[in-house]
Design an enzyme around this catalytic site. Structure first.
Site, PDB file in Angstrom:
ATOM      1  CG  ASP A 241       1.297 -19.797  96.192  1.00 48.88           C
ATOM      2  OD1 ASP A 241       0.652 -19.883  97.257  1.00 48.88           O
ATOM      3  OD2 ASP A 241       1.911 -20.757  95.707  1.00 48.88           O
ATOM      4  CG  ASN A 249      -7.098 -28.349  99.548  1.00 44.56           C
ATOM      5  OD1 ASN A 249      -8.247 -28.100  99.188  1.00 44.56           O
ATOM      6  ND2 ASN A 249      -6.100 -28.409  98.703  1.00 44.56           N
ATOM      7  CG  ASP A 258     -10.780 -28.828  93.558  1.00 39.98           C
ATOM      8  OD1 ASP A 258      -9.580 -28.545  93.752  1.00 39.98           O
ATOM      9  OD2 ASP A 258     -11.191 -29.972  93.348  1.00 39.98           O
ATOM     10  CD  GLU A 284      -0.719 -24.060  96.579  1.00 39.75           C
ATOM     11  OE1 GLU A 284       0.041 -24.040  97.559  1.00 39.75           O
ATOM     12  OE2 GLU A 284      -1.036 -25.106  95.975  1.00 39.75           O
TER      13      GLU A 284
END
Length: 367
Positions: A241, A249, A258, A284
């Site tokens: 993770d 973000n 991304d 993620e």
């Protein structure tokens, strides 16, 4: 709302929207009528309002006619019931959509696979027929050749040569026909192969990272568990993770987020080999499936990936703004005898949670 937008909405959502609009319109109309001086008795024998004049000659609204109230509540109740029915249908369709997509995808894959099998069998049949014909022609040519050796008459030799020429033409025609049919089969197989590849990409690959997706994992993880159980082999699983991904973000935008996911996917792919497979589990979170790998080997691989990710320097590709260090946490588990795929995933996920709770950027394995 445009016609195109209406086409994109399910009918249940349209019903819900119309129901809400109907309820709102009913109350707005009621409010307007109760505050206006419109004489509704001209439209109906039923009085919609009860009113009297006070001592100063002013019109006082005392209330509404029971029949009018009944109509109000009736329209409102009908609107609420319609909205509830539309909502029920909407959530039922929404919950069943992934299953229907999976079923359609499975049907498409099965159909393309069957067509591909049929075409391959057709090619095998053509080759078999060609071998049989070649054998038949070979026998004929052998007989003619033996006759030619024993013949001394010019007429007989001429007849044998004509036979050889005739047999050669037959072989040429049959080979030409076979080549044509094989070319057609080759073109058809190529089309089916592309279609099959597109279907697999549509259903088994993640759009952002190009890794295998969760659907692929749900199909293949139980198979790997079954194979390991049948062969008394090993199977380890890494769940990774990206740390503080939401903050990345929110700070730098989803495009940067991304891109980090894509780079992390490349890092996973670079470090695995053989039957090892990396997949994006969702958001993620990533999974690395390691057949024939013990827990120590999975820990070493996880540590190698963690260290490489931590050592990278990140910056915004447009502004050049430093993004800072990007790290990941890892949970690792090895398949136990008699364990199923859900339990294996559960244990890896539990260890990943422990790694994040312990400060992130670390590996915790289910020893």
């Amino acid at each position: 709302m445009s016609a195109l937008a209406l086409k994109q909405l399910p009918s249940s959502a349209i019903i819900m929207s119309v129901s809400v609009a109907g309820i709102c319109s009913t109350f707005l109309l009621w409010h307007f009528l109760m505050r206006s001086d419109i004489d509704l008795t001209a439209l109906s024998d039923v009085s919609w309002q009860i009113a009297e004049v006070d001592s100063r000659g002013r019109l006082v609204r005392l209330g509404s006619h029971p029949f009018a109230l009944a109509l109000l509540f009736g329209f409102t109740a009908a609107g609420c019931m319609t909205f509830a029915w539309g909502a029920l249908q909407f959530f039922r369709i929404a919950s069943g959509a992934p299953k229907e997509i999976d079923e359609r995808l499975s049907e498409r894959l099965e159909k393309v696979g069957q067509e591909l099998d049929d075409e391959v069998f057709s090619v095998i049949r053509l080759v078999k027929e060609h071998i049989e014909l070649s054998g038949s022609h070979s026998e004929s040519l052998t007989k003619v050749s033996n006759t030619l050796v024993a013949s001394t008459s010019p007429e007989r030799v001429r007849a044998i040569i004509q036979t050889l020429i005739s047999e050669n033409k037959k072989i040429q025609n049959e080979v030409r026909e076979l080549n044509g049919r094989l070319q057609q089969s080759q073109q058809q197989i190529e089309k089916l192969r592309v279609s099959l590849s597109d279907s697999h990409k549509l259903g088994m690959l993640d759009a952002v990272t190009s890794l295998k997706n969760r659907h692929w994992l749900e199909v293949h993880l139980p198979r790997e568990v079954e194979t390991a159980a049948e062969t008394n082999g090993y199977l380890s699983l890494i769940m990774a993770d990206v740390d503080h991904f939401k903050r990345i973000n929110d700070t730098f935008g989803h495009a940067v987020g991304d891109e980090i996911l894509r780079r992390f996917a490349e890092l996973l792919s670079k470090n695995i080999k053989g039957r090892d497979t990396a997949a994006r589990y969702g958001g993620e979170e990533f999974i690395v499936l390691l057949p024939q790998t013990r827990l120590d080997g999975a820990k070493n691989l996880g540590e190698q990936i963690r260290g490489e990710l931590e050592s990278k320097k990140w910056m915004h590709h447009r502004t050049g703004q430093p993004i800072g260090k990007v790290t990941a946490s890892f949970g690792i588990a090895e398949l136990r005898p008699g364990e199923d795929s859900y339990s294996l995933l559960d244990r890896a996920d539990s260890k990943l949670y422990e790694a994040k709770a312990a400060g992130r950027n670390r590996i915790i394995a289910d020893e």
